[in-house]
Design a protein around this motif. Structure first.
Motif, PDB file in Angstrom:
ATOM      1  N   GLU A 201      -0.334   0.213 -15.109  1.00  0.00           N
ATOM      2  CA  GLU A 201       0.760   0.802 -14.455  1.00  0.00           C
ATOM      3  C   GLU A 201       0.417   1.419 -13.026  1.00  0.00           C
ATOM      4  OE1 GLU A 201       2.158   4.075 -16.965  1.00  0.00           O
ATOM      5  OE2 GLU A 201       2.902   3.062 -18.373  1.00  0.00           O
ATOM      6  N   LEU A 202      -0.878   1.726 -13.132  1.00  0.00           N
ATOM      7  CA  LEU A 202      -1.339   2.385 -11.668  1.00  0.00           C
ATOM      8  C   LEU A 202      -1.717   0.987 -11.173  1.00  0.00           C
ATOM      9  CD1 LEU A 202      -2.579   4.722 -10.188  1.00  0.00           C
ATOM     10  CD2 LEU A 202      -4.875   4.215 -11.231  1.00  0.00           C
ATOM     11  N   ALA A 203      -2.134   0.001 -11.514  1.00  0.00           N
ATOM     12  CA  ALA A 203      -2.424  -1.098 -10.491  1.00  0.00           C
ATOM     13  C   ALA A 203      -1.079  -1.874 -10.278  1.00  0.00           C
ATOM     14  CB  ALA A 203      -3.106  -2.283 -11.450  1.00  0.00           C
ATOM     15  N   GLU A 204       0.082  -1.771 -10.911  1.00  0.00           N
ATOM     16  CA  GLU A 204       1.382  -2.131 -10.345  1.00  0.00           C
ATOM     17  C   GLU A 204       2.010  -1.026  -9.431  1.00  0.00           C
ATOM     18  OE1 GLU A 204       3.540  -2.256 -14.236  1.00  0.00           O
ATOM     19  OE2 GLU A 204       2.607  -4.190 -14.769  1.00  0.00           O
ATOM     20  N   LEU A 205       1.567   0.142  -9.651  1.00  0.00           N
ATOM     21  CA  LEU A 205       2.229   1.065  -8.741  1.00  0.00           C
ATOM     22  C   LEU A 205       1.339   1.073  -7.400  1.00  0.00           C
ATOM     23  CD1 LEU A 205       3.940   3.459  -8.021  1.00  0.00           C
ATOM     24  CD2 LEU A 205       2.185   4.948  -8.932  1.00  0.00           C
ATOM     25  N   THR A 206       0.230   0.741  -7.380  1.00  0.00           N
ATOM     26  CA  THR A 206      -0.766   0.354  -6.363  1.00  0.00           C
ATOM     27  C   THR A 206      -0.130  -0.680  -5.665  1.00  0.00           C
ATOM     28  OG1 THR A 206      -2.503   1.530  -7.165  1.00  0.00           O
ATOM     29  CG2 THR A 206      -2.933   0.181  -5.225  1.00  0.00           C
ATOM     30  N   ALA A 207       0.159  -1.633  -6.271  1.00  0.00           N
ATOM     31  CA  ALA A 207       0.731  -3.042  -5.616  1.00  0.00           C
ATOM     32  C   ALA A 207       1.936  -2.856  -4.947  1.00  0.00           C
ATOM     33  CB  ALA A 207       0.715  -4.026  -6.642  1.00  0.00           C
ATOM     34  N   LYS A 208       2.789  -2.029  -5.550  1.00  0.00           N
ATOM     35  CA  LYS A 208       4.150  -1.692  -4.887  1.00  0.00           C
ATOM     36  C   LYS A 208       4.010  -0.908  -3.872  1.00  0.00           C
ATOM     37  CE  LYS A 208       6.705  -1.821  -9.458  1.00  0.00           C
ATOM     38  NZ  LYS A 208       7.665  -1.196 -10.426  1.00  0.00           N
ATOM     39  N   VAL A 209       3.150   0.247  -3.796  1.00  0.00           N
ATOM     40  CA  VAL A 209       2.823   0.955  -2.711  1.00  0.00           C
ATOM     41  C   VAL A 209       2.663   0.123  -1.570  1.00  0.00           C
ATOM     42  CG1 VAL A 209       1.559   2.772  -1.795  1.00  0.00           C
ATOM     43  CG2 VAL A 209       2.726   3.278  -3.861  1.00  0.00           C
ATOM     44  N   ASP A 210       1.402  -0.749  -2.037  1.00  0.00           N
ATOM     45  CA  ASP A 210       0.896  -1.664  -0.765  1.00  0.00           C
ATOM     46  C   ASP A 210       2.001  -2.681  -0.208  1.00  0.00           C
ATOM     47  OD1 ASP A 210      -1.761  -2.882   0.397  1.00  0.00           O
ATOM     48  OD2 ASP A 210      -0.822  -4.643  -0.358  1.00  0.00           O
ATOM     49  N   LEU A 211       2.695  -2.969  -1.028  1.00  0.00           N
ATOM     50  CA  LEU A 211       3.930  -4.011  -0.635  1.00  0.00           C
ATOM     51  C   LEU A 211       4.974  -3.361   0.256  1.00  0.00           C
ATOM     52  CD1 LEU A 211       5.064  -6.594  -1.074  1.00  0.00           C
ATOM     53  CD2 LEU A 211       6.429  -5.725  -2.689  1.00  0.00           C
ATOM     54  N   LEU A 212       5.186  -1.922  -0.269  1.00  0.00           N
ATOM     55  CA  LEU A 212       6.072  -1.238   0.816  1.00  0.00           C
ATOM     56  C   LEU A 212       5.370  -0.977   2.110  1.00  0.00           C
ATOM     57  CD1 LEU A 212       7.772   1.071  -1.936  1.00  0.00           C
ATOM     58  CD2 LEU A 212       8.921  -0.966  -0.783  1.00  0.00           C
ATOM     59  N   ALA A 213       4.226  -0.604   2.022  1.00  0.00           N
ATOM     60  CA  ALA A 213       3.471  -0.226   3.037  1.00  0.00           C
ATOM     61  C   ALA A 213       3.189  -1.412   4.084  1.00  0.00           C
ATOM     62  CB  ALA A 213       2.092   0.269   2.739  1.00  0.00           C
ATOM     63  N   HIS A 214       3.344  -2.591   3.725  1.00  0.00           N
ATOM     64  CA  HIS A 214       2.915  -3.718   4.612  1.00  0.00           C
ATOM     65  C   HIS A 214       4.121  -4.964   4.690  1.00  0.00           C
ATOM     66  CE1 HIS A 214      -1.043  -2.370   3.219  1.00  0.00           C
ATOM     67  NE2 HIS A 214      -1.535  -2.637   4.544  1.00  0.00           N
ATOM     68  N   HIS A 215       4.998  -4.562   3.820  1.00  0.00           N
ATOM     69  CA  HIS A 215       6.137  -5.619   3.714  1.00  0.00           C
ATOM     70  C   HIS A 215       7.595  -4.659   4.024  1.00  0.00           C
ATOM     71  CE1 HIS A 215       2.973  -7.931   1.970  1.00  0.00           C
ATOM     72  NE2 HIS A 215       3.753  -9.045   2.461  1.00  0.00           N
ATOM     73  N   ASP A 216       8.532  -5.406   4.695  1.00  0.00           N
ATOM     74  CA  ASP A 216       9.990  -5.186   5.012  1.00  0.00           C
ATOM     75  C   ASP A 216      10.593  -4.906   3.490  1.00  0.00           C
ATOM     76  OD1 ASP A 216      12.110  -4.440   6.611  1.00  0.00           O
ATOM     77  OD2 ASP A 216      13.018  -6.314   5.588  1.00  0.00           O
TER      78      ASP A 216
END
Length: 373
Positions: A201-216
């Motif tokens: 869950e943490l890895a998925e959340l981190t991936a989502k945060v990273d996606l939101l931080a770098h992608h529209d």
């Protein structure tokens, strides 16, 4: 007794509701520990009626065990243990539990095997909250202290078996001890599974945060911040290697009319289809993202003006073949493009300004075309 001190959970990623959940978990475990001491008291009582021991050890052991549990329960419930890494204070609870087992082993050698087994369960449980090195240290302390008590008492571990009642009680207690081992192992497996699940869950959340931080968020392509970072990196590389670099600003034609006439949902769908279609035609070495509003930026590495228009025209052709039915029947979209090649010593802002000037001319010249600065 502390053999069921299952609250010794390794640290997990903190969530807003986690403290309350962990508190309830620790308090529930303390209730189990109290029940466990009562079970031990029942076994000792059975040995008393079998003529093995007197009442004093029964009352002393059960009373001390319950006192340890009640005090621990009160400390956890008050929130005092929140200052510790292990909020269930399993390590601290193990110290008096260990002392109790050793004291009874010396006091009542007739049933010393029982307290030795309980001591084994105590440290099996304790290892759930310790790393390997500390587990070895705990094992060494337990073994040394037990050996010291046995040396002082001068008698080997004894299992009552002189009559049938003692044999039955000893067997029942042995079965109960096995059940506790199974329970601890099952709990350990459960906790491992939960930790793995929380890790995922943490890895998925981190991936989502990273996606939101770098992608529209709307289109899924790179956002403005990531584009600027990528452009600065490519400019630095171009400065070092003297390779060519071009940027293109692509602007959807008459996008305001789409929002005004078809609605903002249709405008969002237009942006999504536009971004998806063009991103599929972008080289891996290039960078494509949303520059702002209906404008998109394409950073083309190792590319000069003589070849830069080719991929842009390929994108323009792909738009004519794209499926726009999700926007409106018969709908289609075009874009205007401003193209500029990097000049040595030029900053990112200067390069983008020239591309923007070229885009302005493309708009002025009728849209759906490319102009170069």
């Amino acid at each position: 007794m502390s053999e069921l001190a299952l609250g010794a959970t390794p640290p997990t990623p903190a969530k807003p509701a986690q403290p309350d959940r962990r508190l309830g978990h620790h308090l529930n475990n303390q209730r189990l520990i109290m029940v466990s001491y009562l079970i031990d008291g029942v076994v000792l009582t059975a040995f008393h009626f079998a003529g093995t021991i007197g009442w004093a050890p029964v009352l002393a052991y059960t009373g001390c065990g319950l006192l340890i549990s009640v005090v621990t329960y009160a400390l956890i419930a008050s929130g005092w243990t929140q200052r510790f890494r292990d909020t269930g204070i399993a390590v601290y609870q193990t110290i008096p539990a260990h002392a109790l087992q050793l004291a009874c082993m010396a006091w009542v050698p007739e049933v010393s095997f029982m307290f030795a087994l309980l001591l084994f369960i105590v440290y099996c449980t304790l290892t759930l909250s310790l790393d390997p090195l500390r587990s070895v240290i705990g094992w060494a302390i337990a073994a040394t202290c037990t050996a010291g008590v046995l040396a002082i008492v001068g008698t080997p571990l004894h299992m009552p078996s002189s009559n049938l009642p003692e044999q039955v009680i000893s067997f029942v207690f042995f079965v109960i001890t096995l059940w506790r081992c199974v329970l601890i192992g099952s709990f350990n497996r459960q906790m491992t599974s939960r930790l793995k699940a929380r890790g995922r869950e943490l890895a998925e959340l981190t991936a989502k945060v990273d996606l939101l931080a770098h992608h529209d968020e709307l289109t899924g392509v790179m956002n403005r911040r990531s584009l600027f970072t990528a452009l600065h990196d490519e400019l630095q590389r171009a400065e070092r290697t003297k390779v060519q670099l071009c940027v293109a600003i692509l602007d959807l034609d008459r996008f305001k009319l789409v929002n005004d006439q078809l609605g903002h949902l249709a405008g969002d769908r237009t942006l999504k289809i536009f971004a998806s279609t063009l991103s599929q035609l972008t080289r891996k070495a290039d960078r494509f993202g949303r520059y702002g509003g209906e404008e998109f930026l394409l950073v083309m590495t190792s590319t000069g003006l003589d070849t830069a228009e080719t991929p842009i025209e390929r994108m323009r052709a792909a738009l004519t073949e794209a499926d726009w039915s999700a926007v409106a029947p018969g709908f289609s979209a075009t874009f205007s493009c401003g193209l500029a090649a990097w000049r040595p010593g030029e900053t990112a802002e200067q390069l983008l300004q020239r591309a923007d000037n070229a885009l302005y001319r493309a708009k002025r010249d009728g849209r759906n075309c490319t102009r170069v600065d």
